[in-house]
Design a protein around this motif. Structure first.
Motif, PDB file in Angstrom:
ATOM      1  N   ARG A 257       0.825  -1.203   0.000  1.00 26.23           N
ATOM      2  CA  ARG A 257       0.000   0.000   0.000  1.00 26.23           C
ATOM      3  C   ARG A 257       0.862   1.258   0.000  1.00 26.23           C
ATOM      4  NH1 ARG A 257      -4.115  -0.068  -1.667  1.00 26.23           N
ATOM      5  NH2 ARG A 257      -5.037  -1.608  -0.308  1.00 26.23           N
ATOM      6  N   GLY A 258       1.821   1.315   0.903  1.00 24.17           N
ATOM      7  CA  GLY A 258       2.574   2.559   1.091  1.00 24.17           C
ATOM      8  C   GLY A 258       3.849   2.616   0.278  1.00 24.17           C
ATOM      9  N   LYS A 259       4.252   1.465  -0.293  1.00 27.11           N
ATOM     10  CA  LYS A 259       5.461   1.390  -1.109  1.00 27.11           C
ATOM     11  C   LYS A 259       6.689   1.899  -0.355  1.00 27.11           C
ATOM     12  CE  LYS A 259       2.976   1.548  -5.485  1.00 27.11           C
ATOM     13  NZ  LYS A 259       1.605   1.825  -5.052  1.00 27.11           N
TER      14      LYS A 259
ATOM     15  N   GLU B  99      10.094   1.354   1.992  1.00 26.96           N
ATOM     16  CA  GLU B  99      11.131   0.356   2.221  1.00 26.96           C
ATOM     17  C   GLU B  99      11.704   0.604   3.602  1.00 26.96           C
ATOM     18  OE1 GLU B  99      13.056   0.353  -2.274  1.00 26.96           O
ATOM     19  OE2 GLU B  99      14.175   1.136  -0.576  1.00 26.96           O
TER      20      GLU B  99
ATOM     21  N   LYS C 240       8.990   9.005   2.679  1.00 27.39           N
ATOM     22  CA  LYS C 240       7.607   8.715   2.311  1.00 27.39           C
ATOM     23  C   LYS C 240       6.705   9.648   3.109  1.00 27.39           C
ATOM     24  CE  LYS C 240       8.032   5.400  -0.583  1.00 27.39           C
ATOM     25  NZ  LYS C 240       7.583   5.561  -1.957  1.00 27.39           N
TER      26      LYS C 240
END
Lengths: 785, 202
Positions: B115-117, B119, B169
């Protein structure tokens, strides 16, 4: 006409934006627009279910464009597509366009009846007018939408990524990782590494622990970004290191331990074959270091003690590295781990916050070891033992002691795991053998001990908790472990040890004589070879030639397929070092031995996939080039060639046709015998069809047993099922019978077991290709047949 | 069967969020949009209002809890926590076992990453959850309680480790280097979630 959904954190903002856009077109020409914004009139937020409802409300076969502001709007919109009818979701596009500009462009374009793709393109180009007017060149239309933090973020200072493909046979494990870390040391640059293939990272290139836990295996893409004043120099050094495979270039063969085939043992004592039977009291080591009596001082004291302990261990490891010879790299990696800044920072933080140094060491080392233990690659996973070894040494240093030297009375060492430092310090004259209770067969310690001629039994849980002084016996041949044997058994073991010992000594005196059975039949005893070192060892051991040259290991470090001349030179070198005929197996990629220069495309079951000759059908040029190299070598030294993993006679017909073409390139082609490997049961069952096509056969018993019994030998739970049985004997017998007078060799592990020599020779096998250290023993076994 | 343990888990987490809402919002104020605590508190109150006993099993309850968060949180935590709980609920074992719960939690983490991509290293809840699940799996052989305790400990360490990171992010990424020095609010709340699990699920 397409529908439009506006997603925003603020309902007021969304409604105002829609109002602004709607002014542009007549009321009867407007597309359907819904707002999904805010949790209510005044609460900021986005709601995936509300977005899903809005999408469904404006959906038609023409599709829906979703325009949104930032942050959770994107996540919620993506999630909403999982809630709507899948058919609807297919025709929804989430636009990266800036909300106000994009919405205005979208409404105007949609009102003309344009398609979803056209509307989406116009929306994304919504910034163009503003960009042009302001003369801003950094954000061309369609790029850098307002919500793209990856490019817009001032934090993105890493610079462009440099990518290399990892070619080290075991990936970037501790040793090459240490080479990388130390190679970049001293530069004022931040280097961040990522495993692009697995999507892991970033990892700071100053930390061996972090780098090794990226899980970089051969074929994975390693990307590096460089920032800071010395970024350019760091990039140069990185590329230089990568070009030499991080210090493993050209040493691939010497450096690759394979459990099935340990490297040549450099033993001056001919009886020290690593197969000797020994009986001695247990010396139990490696129990947890008792730190109960540790009395912590102030935070400053603890910091100081930790530093002294690290310095003491580092000095010891450095000393080991200086005297370890070929195993030097193992200790260099440990030195680098001791200098790992993350470990140091963690320890400093713990002691600063009042932790005793002993607790800090246990916590921080355990965390690093856990990182390794979590890796899936068994070779990398076993590197966790290096960390535990260091932890132990540091704790002992903190306690003011060192590892108690094993006593000078002969003993068998019992440890959980055999770490390299311990193994390197063992005196083969007093430590007669080692039993590990949990360690696997590929640990660094096992490699070091084996290379010193000390027999090791690994993973023997029954030895767990054995009391110090308990009499133990080990026979590394069949892997027998006797716990507290009674007097009669002790006599048996002693007898076995004595006879094994005198056999080895006696065998060594006749190692260079031919091996004739009692009936006078000559059986060739040859060496399996994967490196020039093996060839030298084979010559010393009295090998009658080589029944197996493993080209895929010999050239494993090559990233591009080596050309014919390179291959020929290496083979000639081996042939000359051995001073006897060599049998070259053509590339046998696949399964557990990928070749860097041949692509493998992730087969679901590689052991049943495109292995050996099967892969050559796909790469005929690579195959032909190898045959050119073999033919060229055959002009200078005696060479035979054999094809691995054949299943159907048609494959052999094809391979021979390629060879015929290659031979035709020479006006005066050398003579070259051609054989097949029998490792697929079908090849043994159809041996009578293969025999007329070739000059000899060589049985690869490791694979043949694996395929016959449906057992993965590396899987301890079932490995015992693959032990030799009448199933294998029957297949070998069929092959020998079908081949009649043509030679049949065995080059798998079974050949290296002198206890099976009589069986194999009895079945009709005429050549045994074995591990170099046991050539003399197998020759003696032949003489008893 | 019912969903008693999962219900207790969510109730405990809701209480933690409520008690720490101001702290979470304050962290978010420094590097985000100052709404993490209040958003999560609103969502978890709605979850706490669900009657766990009415659900056939824990999986169904957790899926509903996830859906509830999606429509009540408002910020990015809505879809992220919502996805997590829906995936965890979807993969929840029929018979409670350390291994089964580990598989479910892993499914949740994968949902969050998808969902949030994000890492590891992006200064997000992934930095806390990833090591938590590694620790969980390593300790799973010793039973659920040991595994959850190990996970909670590793989660807290991961959370602490987000402080020096630069956000890559979410809203915090707009701050770039200035985001370093503040503990990530998402990593902070997710640690509460795992700590609540350790108190309730075994």
């Amino acid at each position: 006409m397409i529908g439009i959904v506006v997603v925003s954190h603020s309902r007021a903002l969304a409604e105002a934006a829609v109002g602004l856009a709607e002014e542009m077109v007549a009321a009867d020409a407007r597309p359907a627009i819904r707002v999904a914004a805010g949790l209510d009139e005044t609460t900021f937020g986005t709601d995936a279910t509300a977005i899903a409802e809005a999408v469904t409300a404006v959906d038609s076969t023409d599709g829906v464009l979703v325009l949104l502001d930032l942050g959770s709007a994107i996540l919620s919109a993506e999630m909403a597509l999982e809630f709507v009818d899948p058919e609807t979701a297919e025709r929804v596009r989430i636009s990266p366009a800036p909300l106000v500009e994009g919405l205005v462009a979208a409404v105007v374009t949609a009102s003309t009846g344009a398609t979803l793709t056209e509307v989406a393109a116009e929306a994304e180009g919504g910034l163009a007018a503003k960009v042009e007017h302001l003369g801003e060149t950094t954000a061309p239309p369609g790029e850098a939408p307002s919500g793209a933090p990856d490019t817009a973020s001032p934090g993105a200072v890493e610079g462009p990524a440099t990518e290399v493909v990892v070619r080290n046979p075991h990936g970037l494990h501790a040793r090459p990782a240490a080479a990388l870390v130390s190679g970049l040391r001293g530069l004022d640059a931040t280097v961040l590494l990522r495993n692009v293939t697995l999507g892991k990272g970033p990892a700071d290139a100053r930390s061996v622990g972090k780098v090794a836990t990226l899980g970089l295996l051969p074929g994975h893409t390693l990307s590096a970004t460089f920032s800071g004043p010395d970024a350019d120099a760091a990039r140069e050094r990185f590329l230089g290191l990568a070009a030499t495979d991080f210090g493993e270039s050209g040493v691939a063969t010497a450096d690759v331990p394979t459990p099935a085939e340990p490297g040549p043992s450099s033993t001056a004592d001919p009886s020290r074959t690593g197969r000797q039977v020994v009986l001695a009291p247990a010396l139990v080591r490696g129990a947890a270091v008792d730190t109960a009596s540790y009395s912590p001082g102030t935070a400053t004291d603890e910091k100081g003690r930790l530093e002294s302990a690290f310095a003491a261990v580092a000095a010891h490891v450095t000393e080991l590295a200086a005297t370890a010879g070929p195993q030097r790299g193992i200790f260099e990696a440990q030195e680098a781990l001791l200098g790992d800044p993350y470990l140091a920072d963690g320890l400093a933080a713990d002691t600063a916050s009042g932790s005793p140094a002993t607790d800090a060491v246990r916590t921080r080392f355990a965390a690093v070891a856990a990182d390794f233990d979590a890796l899936t690659d068994p070779y990398l996973r076993e590197r966790g033992q290096d960390i535990r070894s260091l932890e132990r040494q540091v704790l002992l240093a903190l306690m003011g002691t060192t590892e108690q030297a094993p006593s000078d009375t002969p003993h068998i060492l019992v440890v959980d795991e055999l770490d390299a430092a311990t193994a390197a310090g063992l005196d083969p004259a007093t430590t007669l053998g080692v039993v590990t209770t949990t360690g696997g067969a590929t640990g660094h310690g096992v490699i070091v001990a084996s290379s010193r001629g000390i027999p090791v039994l690994t993973g023997r849980s029954e030895a767990q908790g054995v009391a110090e002084g308990t009499l133990l016996g080990i026979d590394p041949g069949p892997g027998t472990l006797w716990l507290a044997p009674d007097a009669a058994t002790q006599d048996t073991i002693r007898g076995l040890a004595e006879s094994r010992n005198s056999e080895a000594t006696a065998a060594a005196t006749r190692a260079h004589d031919p091996a004739l059975t009692t009936e006078g039949r000559r059986v060739l005893v040859e060496a399996n070879i994967a490196s020039l070192a093996d060839a030298t060892a084979g010559a010393t051991a009295g090998a009658d030639g080589s029944g197996l040259v493993r080209t895929e290991i010999l050239f494993a470090h090559h990233v591009t397929g080596p050309n014919a001349a390179t291959q020929a030179a290496a083979l000639v070198e081996i042939g000359k070092a051995l001073g006897a005929p060599i049998t070259v197996r053509t590339w046998d990629p696949g399964g557990d031995k990928p070749l860097a220069f041949l692509e493998t495309d992730g087969e679901a079951n590689p052991m049943l996939g495109e292995r050996g000759l099967r892969a050559m059908r796909r790469y005929p040029d690579v195959f032909a080039e190898q045959l050119r190299g073999i033919v060229a070598a055959a002009r200078e030294v005696p060479v035979r060639v054999m094809f691995p993993m054949v299943t159907d006679p048609d494959e052999v017909v094809w391979a021979r046709s390629v060879l015929t073409d290659v031979l035709a390139e020479h006006p005066d082609p050398p003579s070259l015998e051609v054989g097949i490997m029998v490792e697929v049961p079908a090849a043994a069952l159809r041996a009578d069809e293969f025999a007329p096509l070739v000059d000899f056969a060589s049985i690869g018993t490791n694979d043949l047993a694996q395929y016959t019994t449906a057992v993965d030998r590396g899987n301890g739970r079932v490995a015992a099922l693959s032990r030799p049985s009448s199933a294998i004997w029957a297949l070998i017998f069929m092959t020998c019978t079908a081949f009649g007078d043509k030679p049949v060799a065995v080059c798998g592990d079974l050949a290296s077991d002198p206890d099976l020599t009589a069986t194999l020779v009895g079945l009709g096998v005429s050549e045994l290709s074995v591990r170099p250290p046991v050539v003399a023993l197998v020759k003696e076994a032949v003489r008893r047949v | 069967m019912g969903a008693d343990k999962a219900g207790a888990w969510m109730a405990d987490f809701a209480a933690q969020i409520h008690d720490n809402a101001d702290m979470l919002t304050d962290l978010d104020r420094q590097i985000g949009d100052a709404d993490h605590g209040s958003n999560m508190d609103r969502g978890m109150k709605a979850v706490a209002a669900l009657a766990a006993a009415d659900f056939p099993d824990s999986g169904a309850f957790l899926k509903k809890a996830g859906m509830t968060l999606v429509s009540t949180v408002g910020g990015a935590s809505g879809p992220l926590y919502g996805t997590f709980l829906m995936r965890v609920g979807g993969a929840w074992p029929v018979e409670d076992s350390a291994e089964g719960i580990g598989v479910a939690l892993r499914a949740g983490l994968e949902g969050i990453i998808q969902r949030g991509k994000a890492e590891v290293g992006d200064k997000t809840m992934v930095d806390a959850l990833t090591p938590a699940l590694v620790a969980y799996d390593a300790a799973a052989g010793e039973g659920t309680q040991a595994a959850l305790d190990a996970a909670a400990k590793a989660c807290a360490e991961g959370r602490d480790g987000t402080t020096p990171l630069v956000a890559r992010k979410g809203r915090a990424s707009y701050l770039g280097e200035r985001s370093a020095g503040t503990q990530d609010p998402g990593a902070t709340s997710v640690t509460m979630l795992i700590e609540a699990a350790a108190r309730t699920l075994a």
